[in-house]
Design a protein around this motif. Structure first.
Motif, PDB file in Angstrom:
ATOM      1  N   GLY A  60      -8.427  -1.675  -6.314  1.00 14.63           N
ATOM      2  CA  GLY A  60      -8.106  -2.574  -4.976  1.00 14.63           C
ATOM      3  C   GLY A  60      -9.699  -3.020  -4.863  1.00 14.63           C
ATOM      4  N   VAL A  61      -9.593  -4.064  -3.831  1.00 14.21           N
ATOM      5  CA  VAL A  61     -10.739  -4.844  -3.427  1.00 14.21           C
ATOM      6  C   VAL A  61     -11.213  -4.567  -1.871  1.00 14.21           C
ATOM      7  CG1 VAL A  61     -10.901  -6.561  -4.959  1.00 14.21           C
ATOM      8  CG2 VAL A  61      -9.685  -6.811  -2.855  1.00 14.21           C
ATOM      9  N   GLY A  62     -10.204  -3.559  -1.453  1.00 13.87           N
ATOM     10  CA  GLY A  62     -10.598  -3.127   0.242  1.00 13.87           C
ATOM     11  C   GLY A  62     -10.436  -4.274   1.132  1.00 13.87           C
ATOM     12  N   THR A  72      -0.131   9.900  -0.468  1.00 10.42           N
ATOM     13  CA  THR A  72      -1.274  10.718  -0.705  1.00 10.42           C
ATOM     14  C   THR A  72      -1.868  10.963   0.558  1.00 10.42           C
ATOM     15  OG1 THR A  72      -2.551   8.800  -0.798  1.00 10.42           O
ATOM     16  CG2 THR A  72      -1.971   9.459  -2.725  1.00 10.42           C
ATOM     17  N   TYR A 107     -13.630  -1.686   2.320  1.00  9.47           N
ATOM     18  CA  TYR A 107     -13.869  -0.115   2.392  1.00  9.47           C
ATOM     19  C   TYR A 107     -12.681   0.191   1.588  1.00  9.47           C
ATOM     20  CZ  TYR A 107     -14.488   4.494   3.772  1.00  9.47           C
ATOM     21  OH  TYR A 107     -14.520   6.078   3.876  1.00  9.47           O
ATOM     22  N   LYS A 129       1.899   1.779  -3.286  1.00  9.47           N
ATOM     23  CA  LYS A 129       1.161   2.063  -4.132  1.00  9.47           C
ATOM     24  C   LYS A 129       0.586   3.439  -4.124  1.00  9.47           C
ATOM     25  CE  LYS A 129      -3.183  -0.398  -4.066  1.00  9.47           C
ATOM     26  NZ  LYS A 129      -3.751  -1.497  -3.910  1.00  9.47           N
ATOM     27  N   TYR A 130       0.417   3.950  -2.913  1.00 11.01           N
ATOM     28  CA  TYR A 130      -0.220   5.550  -2.530  1.00 11.01           C
ATOM     29  C   TYR A 130       0.981   6.432  -2.555  1.00 11.01           C
ATOM     30  CZ  TYR A 130      -4.269   2.653  -2.028  1.00 11.01           C
ATOM     31  OH  TYR A 130      -5.572   1.821  -2.278  1.00 11.01           O
ATOM     32  N   ASN A 143       0.901  -1.188  -0.045  1.00 16.74           N
ATOM     33  CA  ASN A 143      -0.075  -0.047   0.058  1.00 16.74           C
ATOM     34  C   ASN A 143       0.832   1.209   0.051  1.00 16.74           C
ATOM     35  OD1 ASN A 143      -2.430  -1.176  -0.035  1.00 16.74           O
ATOM     36  ND2 ASN A 143      -2.831  -1.031   2.185  1.00 16.74           N
ATOM     37  N   VAL A 168     -10.783   3.869  -5.091  1.00 20.47           N
ATOM     38  CA  VAL A 168      -9.552   3.745  -5.718  1.00 20.47           C
ATOM     39  C   VAL A 168      -9.379   2.319  -6.043  1.00 20.47           C
ATOM     40  CG1 VAL A 168      -8.510   5.804  -4.595  1.00 20.47           C
ATOM     41  CG2 VAL A 168      -8.504   3.528  -3.525  1.00 20.47           C
ATOM     42  N   GLY A 190      -7.204  -5.755   1.938  1.00 20.81           N
ATOM     43  CA  GLY A 190      -5.829  -5.694   2.288  1.00 20.81           C
ATOM     44  C   GLY A 190      -5.510  -5.357   3.742  1.00 20.81           C
ATOM     45  N   LEU A 191      -6.041  -4.242   4.256  1.00 20.12           N
ATOM     46  CA  LEU A 191      -6.041  -3.630   5.461  1.00 20.12           C
ATOM     47  C   LEU A 191      -6.917  -4.551   6.481  1.00 20.12           C
ATOM     48  CD1 LEU A 191      -5.712   0.120   5.203  1.00 20.12           C
ATOM     49  CD2 LEU A 191      -3.885  -1.396   5.966  1.00 20.12           C
ATOM     50  N   SER A 247       1.457   8.591   5.140  1.00 16.00           N
ATOM     51  CA  SER A 247       0.540   8.001   6.200  1.00 16.00           C
ATOM     52  C   SER A 247       1.783   6.764   7.087  1.00 16.00           C
ATOM     53  CB  SER A 247      -0.332   6.868   5.566  1.00 16.00           C
ATOM     54  OG  SER A 247      -1.142   7.286   4.464  1.00 16.00           O
ATOM     55  N   ILE A 266      -4.273   9.844   3.878  1.00 14.77           N
ATOM     56  CA  ILE A 266      -5.714   9.443   3.920  1.00 14.77           C
ATOM     57  C   ILE A 266      -6.600  10.576   4.632  1.00 14.77           C
ATOM     58  CG2 ILE A 266      -7.300   7.655   4.842  1.00 14.77           C
ATOM     59  CD1 ILE A 266      -4.556   5.869   5.021  1.00 14.77           C
ATOM     60  N   VAL A 296     -11.146   3.978  -0.211  1.00 15.76           N
ATOM     61  CA  VAL A 296     -11.070   5.372  -0.223  1.00 15.76           C
ATOM     62  C   VAL A 296     -11.503   5.951  -1.862  1.00 15.76           C
ATOM     63  CG1 VAL A 296      -9.923   7.693   0.150  1.00 15.76           C
ATOM     64  CG2 VAL A 296      -9.640   5.626   1.615  1.00 15.76           C
ATOM     65  N   ASP A 305       5.155   6.336   4.873  1.00 11.86           N
ATOM     66  CA  ASP A 305       5.317   6.827   3.232  1.00 11.86           C
ATOM     67  C   ASP A 305       5.139   8.598   3.322  1.00 11.86           C
ATOM     68  OD1 ASP A 305       2.427   7.285   2.501  1.00 11.86           O
ATOM     69  OD2 ASP A 305       2.115   5.245   2.851  1.00 11.86           O
TER      70      ASP A 305
HETATM   71  P1  ADP Z   1      -6.633  -2.456  -1.038  1.00 10.51           P
HETATM   72  O1  ADP Z   1      -6.218  -3.884  -0.836  1.00 10.51           O
HETATM   73  O2  ADP Z   1      -7.994  -2.040  -2.032  1.00 10.51           O
HETATM   74  O3  ADP Z   1      -5.734  -1.511  -1.287  1.00 10.51           O
HETATM   75  P2  ADP Z   1      -6.804  -1.970   1.752  1.00 10.51           P
HETATM   76  O4  ADP Z   1      -7.533  -2.396   2.849  1.00 10.51           O
HETATM   77  O5  ADP Z   1      -5.467  -2.145   1.435  1.00 10.51           O
HETATM   78  O6  ADP Z   1      -7.490  -2.060   0.184  1.00 10.51           O
HETATM   79  O7  ADP Z   1      -6.959  -0.322   2.097  1.00 10.51           O
HETATM   80  C1  ADP Z   1      -8.094   0.324   2.105  1.00 10.51           C
HETATM   81  C2  ADP Z   1      -8.015   1.765   1.672  1.00 10.51           C
HETATM   82  O8  ADP Z   1      -7.073   2.373   2.516  1.00 10.51           O
HETATM   83  C3  ADP Z   1      -7.360   2.094   0.417  1.00 10.51           C
HETATM   84  O9  ADP Z   1      -8.590   2.136  -0.715  1.00 10.51           O
HETATM   85  C4  ADP Z   1      -6.469   3.537   0.485  1.00 10.51           C
HETATM   86  O10 ADP Z   1      -7.396   4.307   0.106  1.00 10.51           O
HETATM   87  C5  ADP Z   1      -6.341   3.282   2.013  1.00 10.51           C
HETATM   88  N1  ADP Z   1      -4.916   3.284   1.954  1.00 10.51           N
HETATM   89  C6  ADP Z   1      -4.394   2.102   2.574  1.00 10.51           C
HETATM   90  N2  ADP Z   1      -2.711   2.464   2.462  1.00 10.51           N
HETATM   91  C7  ADP Z   1      -2.587   3.449   2.154  1.00 10.51           C
HETATM   92  C8  ADP Z   1      -1.532   4.258   2.390  1.00 10.51           C
HETATM   93  N3  ADP Z   1      -0.340   3.910   2.611  1.00 10.51           N
HETATM   94  N4  ADP Z   1      -1.649   5.617   1.916  1.00 10.51           N
HETATM   95  C9  ADP Z   1      -2.845   6.044   1.609  1.00 10.51           C
HETATM   96  N5  ADP Z   1      -3.990   5.337   1.575  1.00 10.51           N
HETATM   97  C10 ADP Z   1      -3.742   4.052   2.020  1.00 10.51           C
END
Ligand code: ADP
Length: 762
Positions: free
Chosen positions: A678-680, A651, A666, A623-624, A620, A676, A682-683, A707, A653, A668, A648
């Motif tokens: 992705g499938v939401g 962008t 979820y 990616k961001y 992530n 954005v 990962g976190l 972040s 949050i 963003v 990092d």
């Molecule tokens: P995905 O697998 O779709 O990336 P995540 O669960 O990893 O979904 O992340 C959820 C949301 O959190 C993402 O849609 C993203 O907008 C935000 N996000 C996660 N990590 C970061 C980061 N390092 N910087 C900015 N936004 C992040």
């Protein structure tokens, strides 16, 4: 009168004889005489007469010479001057020298009597006065003695009435009795109202070791006489053997006084002299009676106190028992165990024939026995008593206890139970089981064997019932919770089947679709539109695969399927992830740096899951981050916890999104309002992995600035300790620039709290 001594000094034998031998003796005076001055003076010095009748003209020494000498020697004596006419000058000097009166010769009998009386009157008065003052002094001494005695007595009284032990009172009274009456021994007899006999309670003085086995009858003994009459008895006998006492002893003198309180004779206080021939006086009787009064009050006080003390001790004991019962009953969460213990405690505390515990079925408004002793369980357990029916039903309905010692004739007696069980209910005590203003059942005690049920039984039963109600409610709640848990485990079992299904039934066709789409090109040449379709099929299938894989991974963690617990080297895991993602970073010209400690303790867990979690965070961050940016990974340990920080400057949050980013699915939204890429998941996976390992993850971020995600896991040595209990709260988080950020305590509120105030350093 009164035989006062009168000295007659005169050289006239006629006068001497007349006065000293005839007139004055007939008037009742004692007399002496002298016929010259020197002999007269000698007699005055020697006999100190009450009155001197002195002639002025004497041979050897004149009357004046004598008076001068007496004055010189300081001898005071009444003097009547006997003088003839023509001696006035000398008479004046004689008066100056203290002469009281005078007789002019020749004198008549009356004149003599009158003059003597006058002269002696003053002396008599003076004597009377000194007599009186002597008497006064004696009376004073006596009064002081009595005062002392009374003070002593009062002191004794005060001490003994303040004593709170019967034994001490008696001991002190016995001591005081000996001391006040100067007796050889003292004894206290107490009346046993049941046998109407007197028992020697305690003794002081001779034969103190006597066994106190002898009892005296109230009717025939001296001591008994005091009880019967309520009056003191005083006797002395110095002839023969002395007074024969009922105890078999002989005594010279005895004094018995009653121990009387509010007109009731409790016993007798006695003093005696067995060998000394010394009788007891009226005064002794008075003192002993006063002591007896004090002793009676003191005895009563001590008895009342001891009774109160015993009651208090019994109360304390009861309280202690109740505390133990409550502890024992409430300690268990197992309903069966609670009921068994409760019934056991009931039988430990009462001698009763039977007992039963009834629980209310709220829906049906009936009561059923859940535990019982003394009645046939089989039959009793089948009974269902409607609320309001019988003792139990009534108690539950009214929420009020009741007891009866004549159950058979009680209007609430529910014959059916006795009939069915064959049990005969004679007495019964029933108390409601109240828990938070709700009646959950009732406790019933049947047939008390050592007496009748009374209010004290009610108090005790209510206290036990409170403990039972709490314990039963707890156990029921626990049972409910447990069954929910079981249900949950059954929902989880379904989940694992689902996971298996997903893994097999979804992935297999997706794989084959993806494979077949790839194979299309190989079957024959595709036109550009066909190529585009194949490409979108492959993309869609890939997205589907990502989703399925994500769900699968998440399900594995949350259902703890394939749960593995092994020592994991977190530094190695993070290093591998960093190395794996280095290529992705490079492709975006992102500098990926890693800082690890030289040595880090192992964490216990599933290395695959941990790798996945760290990978998601780093992925992530890349990616961001904008191209050319940097991502910094730091590993360290603090307070028995390992921490991985992925930072990092991408962008960031928005505060509004922060609370939700760890939720499943979820994502963003970008500035166009579209989610954005992705499938939401990962976190969500990172959070599940953290929690499954007893750890936490949190984020600090600011839109447009970057972040920082921190994953915290317990070190292997800290497993079993409360998680982060001593760590600061999220509000205490420090700036991101700090080398070792503090860790927030509460995972649940963590993300929301962290979202609001952001450290100024960002
Ligand atoms: P995905 O697998 O779709 O990336 P995540 O669960 O990893 O979904 O992340 C959820 C949301 O959190 C993402 O849609 C993203 O907008 C935000 N996000 C996660 N990590 C970061 C980061 N390092 N910087 C900015 N936004 C992040």
């Amino acid at each position: 009168m009164s035989g006062e001594l009168i000295l007659v000094i005169d050289d006239s034998q006629e006068i001497v004889k007349y006065l000293a031998e005839r007139l004055l003796p007939t008037l009742g005076y004692r007399t002496k005489y002298a016929e010259d001055g020197r002999a007269g003076l000698q007699l005055i010095r020697q006999d100190r007469p009450d009155l001197v009748m002195l002639d002025l003209n004497l041979p050897q020494m004149t009357g004046l010479d004598i008076l001068r000498e007496l004055a010189r020697e300081g001898i005071e004596t009444a003097v009547v001057l006997m003088t003839g006419y023509g001696s006035e000058k000398s008479a004046v000097e004689a008066f100056r020298l203290g002469v009281r009166d005078y007789l002019i010769k020749p004198f008549t009998v009356d004149e003599v009597v009158e003059t003597i009386n006058r002269s002696l009157a003053e002396k008599r008065l003076r004597q009377d006065r000194s007599h009186l003052s002597e008497e006064l002094r004696l009376a004073n001494t006596e009064m002081r003695r009595q005062l002392n005695e009374m003070t002593t007595l009062f002191g004794i009284g005060k001490t003994i009435t303040a004593l709170l032990s019967v034994d001490k009172v008696l001991e002190r009274v016995l001591d005081a009795a000996v001391q006040l009456s100067n007796a050889e021994e003292s004894i206290i007899w107490l009346l046993d109202p049941e046998s109407n006999q007197l028992r020697p309670y305690a003794k002081k003085g001779l034969d103190e070791q006597d066994p106190h086995t002898l009892h005296l009858s109230v009717e025939t003994s001296h001591v008994g006489q005091v009880i019967r009459t309520g009056r003191p008895l005083r006797q002395a006998s110095f002839s023969g053997d002395g007074i024969k006492l009922k105890t078999g002893f002989l005594a010279r003198a005895v004094l018995y006084v009653p121990l009387k309180l509010r007109g009731v004779v409790l016993g007798v206080l006695g003093v005696s002299n067995r060998s000394a021939p010394r009788a007891f006086s009226e005064r002794d009787e008075f003192l002993m009676s006063a002591l007896g009064d004090y002793a009676a009050i003191a005895l009563e006080n001590a008895r009342v106190f001891q009774a109160a003390d015993r009651a208090l001790a019994a109360g304390m004991e009861e309280l202690n028992t109740l505390i133990q019962i409550t502890r024992a009953i409430t300690a268990s969460l197992d309903l069966g165990e609670v009921l068994r213990l409760a019934i056991k405690q009931v039988h430990k505390n009462w001698r009763i024939e039977a007992s039963s515990l009834w629980l209310l079925n709220e829906g049906r408004q009936t009561l059923r026995v859940v535990a019982n002793v003394g009645t046939p369980a089989g039959i009793l357990h089948q009974l269902e008593v409607p609320v309001g029916r019988g003792f139990v039903g009534q108690v539950v309905e009214s929420k009020k206890w009741l007891y009866t010692n004549d159950a058979l004739n009680h209007p609430l007696h529910y014959n059916l139970i006795d009939k069915k069980t064959g049990f005969h209910t004679r007495s019964l005590l029933c108390v409601p089981l109240n828990y938070r203003d709700k009646v959950i059942g009732a406790l019933q005690l049947v047939n008390k064997q050592d007496g009748e049920f009374d209010d004290r039984d009610v108090e005790k039963a209510l206290a036990i019932a409170t403990a039972v109600a709490i314990a039963v409610s707890n156990a029921l709640l626990y049972k409910q919770a447990e069954s929910r848990q079981q249900q949950l485990e059954a929902l989880n079992a379904a989940k694992s089947t689902f996971v298996a299904t997903v893994s097999h039934d979804l992935r297999a066709p997706l794989t084959s679709v993806s494979g077949l789409a790839g194979a299309l090109e190989q079957i024959g040449p595709l036109n550009s539109q066909q190529k585009q379709f194949v490409s979108s099929i492959t993309d869609s299938v890939q997205r589907m695969m990502d989703l399925v894989n994500g769900l699968l991974e998440l399900a594995k963690v949350t259902t703890q399927i394939e749960k593995r617990r092994e020592p994991c080297d977190l530094v190695a895991i993070v290093s591998e992830v960093t190395a794996d993602l280095q290529g992705r970073a490079l492709s975006k010209q992102i500098t990926l740096t890693l800082k690890t400690p030289a040595l880090l303790e192992l964490v216990t867990g599933d290395s695959t899951q941990l790798r996945q979690a760290v990978s998601n965070l780093v992925d992530n961050a890349i990616k961001y981050s904008a191209a050319g940016g940097k991502v910094k990974i730091t590993v360290w340990s603090q307070d028995k916890r390992a921490l991985v920080r992925v930072q990092d400057w991408g962008t960031g949050i928005a505060a509004a999104d922060l609370p939700f980013i760890f939720d499943e699915f979820y994502r963003v939204k970008d500035h166009d309002g579209r989610p954005v890429e992705g499938v939401g998941l990962g976190l969500a996976l990172v959070r599940s992995v953290a929690e499954a390992h007893g750890g936490q993850v949190w984020v600090e971020s600011k839109k447009g600035q970057g972040s920082t995600f921190t994953l915290q896991l317990p070190l292997a040595t800290a497993i079993g300790e409360p998680a982060a209990a001593d760590l600061p709260s999220p509000h205490e988080m420090v700036s991101l620039d700090s080398v070792t950020p503090k860790v927030p305590a509460d995972g649940a509120s963590l993300f929301r709290s962290a979202a609001t105030p952001l450290p100024a350093a960002l």
